[in-house]
Design an enzyme around this catalytic site. Structure first.
Site, PDB file in Angstrom:
ATOM      1  N   HIS A  58      42.243  44.453  42.401  1.00  0.00           N
ATOM      2  CA  HIS A  58      41.049  45.119  41.857  1.00  0.00           C
ATOM      3  C   HIS A  58      40.526  46.250  42.739  1.00  0.00           C
ATOM      4  O   HIS A  58      39.380  46.657  42.615  1.00  0.00           O
ATOM      5  CB  HIS A  58      39.917  44.119  41.582  1.00  0.00           C
ATOM      6  CG  HIS A  58      40.253  43.119  40.537  1.00  0.00           C
ATOM      7  ND1 HIS A  58      40.447  43.455  39.221  1.00  0.00           N
ATOM      8  CD2 HIS A  58      40.449  41.784  40.635  1.00  0.00           C
ATOM      9  CE1 HIS A  58      40.741  42.357  38.537  1.00  0.00           C
ATOM     10  NE2 HIS A  58      40.756  41.332  39.378  1.00  0.00           N
ATOM     11  N   SER A 106      45.089  39.876  36.631  1.00  0.00           N
ATOM     12  CA  SER A 106      43.648  39.799  36.428  1.00  0.00           C
ATOM     13  C   SER A 106      43.168  41.017  35.673  1.00  0.00           C
ATOM     14  O   SER A 106      43.564  42.132  35.993  1.00  0.00           O
ATOM     15  CB  SER A 106      42.964  39.726  37.794  1.00  0.00           C
ATOM     16  OG  SER A 106      41.571  39.721  37.649  1.00  0.00           O
ATOM     17  N   GLU A 132      41.037  47.910  33.774  1.00  0.00           N
ATOM     18  CA  GLU A 132      42.221  47.768  34.615  1.00  0.00           C
ATOM     19  C   GLU A 132      42.782  46.358  34.514  1.00  0.00           C
ATOM     20  O   GLU A 132      42.111  45.431  34.099  1.00  0.00           O
ATOM     21  CB  GLU A 132      41.899  48.112  36.076  1.00  0.00           C
ATOM     22  CG  GLU A 132      40.757  47.332  36.684  1.00  0.00           C
ATOM     23  CD  GLU A 132      41.166  46.098  37.465  1.00  0.00           C
ATOM     24  OE1 GLU A 132      42.373  45.824  37.617  1.00  0.00           O
ATOM     25  OE2 GLU A 132      40.267  45.391  37.925  1.00  0.00           O
TER      26      GLU A 132
END
Length: 190
Positions: A58, A106, A132
Site C-alpha cells: 500500500h 490487498s 489500488e
C-alpha cells in the site's frame, strides 16, 4: 482510504505474470466487511485496469507492476497483473513470493456506499472506488488468492514434468552404469 487484504499461494510465472481474485463477493473478511456483487462496477468502468495501481504494501511511492485486467465476475474481483521486473522491489517481491514468504493481495479503495447488516453487524460494501491493489504480507480475506499463472497453466507445465521424469531416468541410468563399471574394475583387480 481503506484497505482489504487477500492471500495467494507462493507461485508466479517467470515473467512475473499472475491472475486470481483480489476480492470475493458475499464473504466476510477479518475486518467484518462484506463486498457485494457490483461494488466495483462503476469504478472499473470509470478507471479501467490501467488506472488501478499495483503497489508494494500500500505504499504509493512503490509501484511494482501493472494490472492488465480487472473485472467482476460471479465470484468476485478477478485480476491479472504483471510485476515489472526492471523495478528492484518487484524482483524482491517475485523472490519472496516464490519462497513462500509473501502471500497476500490487498485492495485499497474509498467507500462510496455501505450498509450495516443488523443480523451480523457486518458492514456491507455496496459501491467502492477501487484505487489500488497491493501485494502485502498480511491479508484480511484468506479466500481470495492467485489462482492461475497463465504461462504455467497450459501444456508446458505437463512438458516440464515429463522433462523432469526423463532427466531422473537418465540420472538413474548413469548411476547404474557407474556402479557396473566399479564392480567390473573390482572384479578384474582381484
Amino acid at each position: 482510504m481503506e484497505t482489504k487484504r487477500a492471500p495467494f499461494p507462493a507461485a508466479i510465472g517467470a515473467d512475473g505474470v499472475f491472475e486470481g481474485y483480489a476480492s470475493l463477493f458475499a464473504v466476510r473478511d477479518t475486518c467484518g466487511d462484506i463486498v457485494e456483487r457490483g461494488a466495483f462496477a462503476a469504478s472499473l468502468q470509470r478507471r479501467g485496469a490501467v488506472s488501478v495501481k499495483m503497489l508494494w504494501q500500500h505504499r504509493a511511492e512503490e509501484p511494482i507492476g501493472v494490472w492488465a485486467h480487472i473485472a467482476e465476475d460471479a465470484r468476485g474481483l478477478k485480476v491479472r497483473g504483471r510485476l515489472d521486473l526492471s523495478v528492484a522491489r518487484a524482483r524482491e517481491a517475485l523472490s519472496l513470493i516464490r519462497a513462500g514468504a509473501l502471500d497476500g493481495l490487498s485492495i485499497g479503495f474509498r467507500t462510496l456506499r455501505a450498509a450495516s447488516d443488523p443480523k451480523t453487524g457486518a458492514r456491507r460494501l455496496l459501491e467502492l472506488d477501487l484505487i489500488e491493489i497491493s501485494i502485502v504480507t498480511f491479508p484480511a480475506l484468506p479466500q481470495a488468492r492467485i489462482a492461475v499463472i497463465p504461462a504455467l497453466a497450459t501444456a508446458p507445465r505437463h512438458a516440464a514434468a515429463q522433462l523432469g521424469q526423463k532427466l531422473a531416468r537418465l540420472r538413474m541410468q548413469l548411476a547404474v552404469k557407474r556402479f557396473e563399471a566399479t564392480l567390473q574394475r573390482l572384479s578384474t583387480s582381484q
